[in-house]
Write a protein that holds these residues in place. Structure first.
Motif, mmCIF file in Angstrom:
data_model
loop_
_atom_site.group_PDB
_atom_site.id
_atom_site.type_symbol
_atom_site.label_atom_id
_atom_site.label_comp_id
_atom_site.label_asym_id
_atom_site.label_seq_id
_atom_site.Cartn_x
_atom_site.Cartn_y
_atom_site.Cartn_z
ATOM 1 N N VAL A 67 0.855 -1.185 0.000
ATOM 2 C CA VAL A 67 0.000 0.000 0.000
ATOM 3 C C VAL A 67 0.897 1.243 0.000
ATOM 4 O O VAL A 67 1.673 1.439 0.932
ATOM 5 N N CYS A 117 -7.260 6.925 4.263
ATOM 6 C CA CYS A 117 -7.029 5.633 3.621
ATOM 7 C C CYS A 117 -7.914 5.579 2.373
ATOM 8 O O CYS A 117 -9.144 5.536 2.477
ATOM 9 N N SER A 158 -9.508 4.208 -1.243
ATOM 10 C CA SER A 158 -9.894 2.963 -1.911
ATOM 11 C C SER A 158 -10.213 3.191 -3.378
ATOM 12 O O SER A 158 -10.490 2.248 -4.106
ATOM 13 N N VAL A 191 -7.351 -1.247 -1.170
ATOM 14 C CA VAL A 191 -6.762 0.016 -0.707
ATOM 15 C C VAL A 191 -5.783 0.500 -1.765
ATOM 16 O O VAL A 191 -4.912 -0.257 -2.211
ATOM 17 N N ILE A 209 -2.345 5.355 1.319
ATOM 18 C CA ILE A 209 -2.554 6.053 2.591
ATOM 19 C C ILE A 209 -1.926 7.431 2.454
ATOM 20 O O ILE A 209 -0.748 7.557 2.080
ATOM 21 N N GLU A 253 -4.589 4.932 10.168
ATOM 22 C CA GLU A 253 -5.006 4.700 8.778
ATOM 23 C C GLU A 253 -4.625 3.302 8.302
ATOM 24 O O GLU A 253 -5.345 2.686 7.503
ATOM 25 N N ALA A 267 -6.822 0.197 6.554
ATOM 26 C CA ALA A 267 -6.412 -0.630 5.415
ATOM 27 C C ALA A 267 -6.491 -2.111 5.759
ATOM 28 O O ALA A 267 -6.979 -2.934 4.962
ATOM 29 N N ARG A 285 -10.092 -3.436 5.779
ATOM 30 C CA ARG A 285 -10.659 -3.610 4.430
ATOM 31 C C ARG A 285 -10.051 -4.820 3.733
ATOM 32 O O ARG A 285 -10.753 -5.597 3.076
#
Length: 502
Positions: free
Chosen positions: A295, A326, A328, A363, A366, A384, A388, A391
């Motif tokens: 991420v 965060c 998406s 995700v 961030i 944050e 992630a 999710r």
């Protein structure tokens, strides 16, 4: 009338003749008095002594003889007594008035000296021209002889011995102040005990009722005048302390102000934040919560963060002031390429570049607001990253109180681990929010300044005292569940029910 009474009456008549018939100045009379010694009165020379009658002389001789006989029977010399001294002092006052030396001022008094608490006042001392050796100075513990003396605080003093407890100089003012049993000049008392504003550096004024009224930060105990809450005085965007007049904060390009102490550990660009990101990912791994997907982490300006939040379609709940996000959704975000220069109290040469986010998993990135201290940046990042993780693990139906609450729990846990990392203890045994089965040992950190440690406590305090339903109440419910059941069981219950276990 007894013999003693008749003799006393005749002696008084004799004394009256001495004072009325003498042509010598009274001030030449000399009184010598010492404790446990014989009193001696050196008679002044007089021209009227030859006029005394033989009868009066016999009476005086008889009186002296009787007096000596009584003392001989008692087996001791004439001793000076307190009553004798009091009579002598009264005689001295009468003589002084008869010589037009001026009437003495009023006796010392005490009372309130304005707005200064415990204020006391006294008048100028009474000048006695006669020896007063029976008085002991409370300052130097010696006898007070000829001259002036002060009577205050239940004692007597040489004027030069009555000192201010602060500056150690004699108090010669008409009024003085007290704290406990110590006297002060009024100005010295105000300097030591009247609170000063930490912003404008002046004495905090009194209100209409004459009371000192000020505001104070609940954590830093920074005292300031109430007016500064409405006069535009800026606060540090990190520690929330008001900017003092004698210390200028740094201006960030989005209008935020940063104090110099928070600036010392601030993180200003994306590359500078990567080591911190790795530390927090390791922290998650120690909790058996490894984030498998890559991420991206980007440090951004406030404007870029607000634009990205508007483009987010998930309806994700955010704090009143968003400092982390965060994402998406696929977006193009402007990230800070390198640390800007600081000059003339502001940020210079901010260099940014666009970063295209593509959706490879649930995700996309961030985002963290730049310019915040390491510990604050890390707590936002830990928060944050928990979004992630949830999710990516399939937590889909959580209410804002549950999701934001557990994210705050992880931020709080990370802050606590940073504060205690020097002890080498593990997260499971030392964190107030962690009762998981993890036994991961935290990596040792470098020495931090006392202020940075205090700053970490402040960020924890902010999380604990938050009053919002999602972030405050959610944290307290989540933290209580983790303390009771452990982190893993709490997460499993959340995934099954969408709520915290009770």
């Amino acid at each position: 009338m007894s013999d003693h009474e008749q003799i006393a009456s005749r002696i008084m008549g004799w004394l009256n003749k001495i004072f009325k018939g003498s042509s010598h100045k009274i001030s030449e009379g000399q009184y010598q008095g010492k404790h446990e010694e014989e009193q001696v009165w050196n008679e002044p020379a007089t021209n009227s002594a030859e006029a005394w009658s033989e009868f009066e002389t016999e009476d005086i001789d008889r009186a002296i003889a009787l007096s000596l006989l009584e003392e001989e029977e008692k087996g001791k010399n004439v001793v000076e007594t307190v009553s004798h001294l009091e009579e002598d002092e009264q005689l001295a006052r009468a003589l002084q008035e008869s010589m037009n030396l001026g009437s003495p001022p009023p006796a010392p008094r005490s009372g309130n000296s304005g707005n200064v608490p415990n204020g006391n006042t006294y008048h100028q001392p009474i000048p006695f021209p006669f020896l007063t050796g029976f008085r002991i100075c409370a300052g130097c513990n010696t006898e007070i002889g000829h001259g002036r003396f002060l009577s205050c605080m239940g004692a007597v003093w040489h004027p030069e011995c009555f000192h201010c407890h602060a500056c150690n100089q004699p108090i010669s003012d008409y009024e003085f102040s007290m704290s406990g049993n110590y006297p002060y000049h009024k100005a010295c008392y105000k300097e030591h005990y009247h609170p000063k504003c930490d912003v404008c550096k002046t004495f905090i004024p009194t209100n209409a009722a004459g009371l000192i009224e000020y505001r104070a930060h609940p954590f830093w105990i920074q005292k300031y005048c109430p007016a500064h809450e409405h006069d535009g005085t800026p606060r540090c965007c990190s520690c929330e302390r008001m900017e003092p007049r004698d210390i200028k904060y740094i201006s960030l390009d989005d209008g935020r102000r940063l104090c110099l102490e928070c600036l010392d550990s601030s993180i200003m660009d994306t590359n500078e934040c990567q080591p911190l990101y790795l530390d927090i990912k390791e922290f998650y791994e120690g909790l058996n919560m490894k984030v498998e997907q890559q991420v991206p982490l980007l440090l951004v300006e406030r404007s870029a963060l607000n634009e990205a939040m508007e483009g987010e379609k998930s309806g994700h709940h955010h704090m009143p002031e968003t400092r982390g996000l965060c994402l998406s959704e696929e977006q193009t975000v402007s990230t800070i390429l390198r640390r800007p220069k600081i000059g003339a109290g502001k940020i210079l040469d901010m260099i940014t570049e666009p970063y295209r986010l593509t959706r490879r998993c649930e995700v996309t990135a961030i985002l963290i607001l730049y310019g915040l201290p390491r510990l604050l940046t890390g707590s936002i990042l830990a928060h944050e990253l928990m979004h992630a993780w949830l999710r990516l693990q399939g937590y889909r139906t959580l209410s804002p109180e549950v999701e934001e609450g557990i994210c705050q729990v992880l931020a709080h846990m990370w802050l606590e681990s940073e504060i205690i990392s020097g002890s080498g203890s593990n997260v499971a045994s030392t964190s107030s929010s962690s009762s998981s089965s993890s036994s991961a040992t935290l990596p040792k950190k470098g020495n931090r300044s006392p202020f940075e440690k205090k700053l970490g406590d402040f960020f924890k305090h902010q999380i604990e005292s938050d009053t919002s339903p999602a972030y405050g109440d959610g944290f307290r419910m989540g933290n209580s569940a983790v303390l009771k059941y452990g982190l893993r069981r709490t997460l499993d219950h959340m995934k099954l029910t969408g709520t915290f276990p009770y």
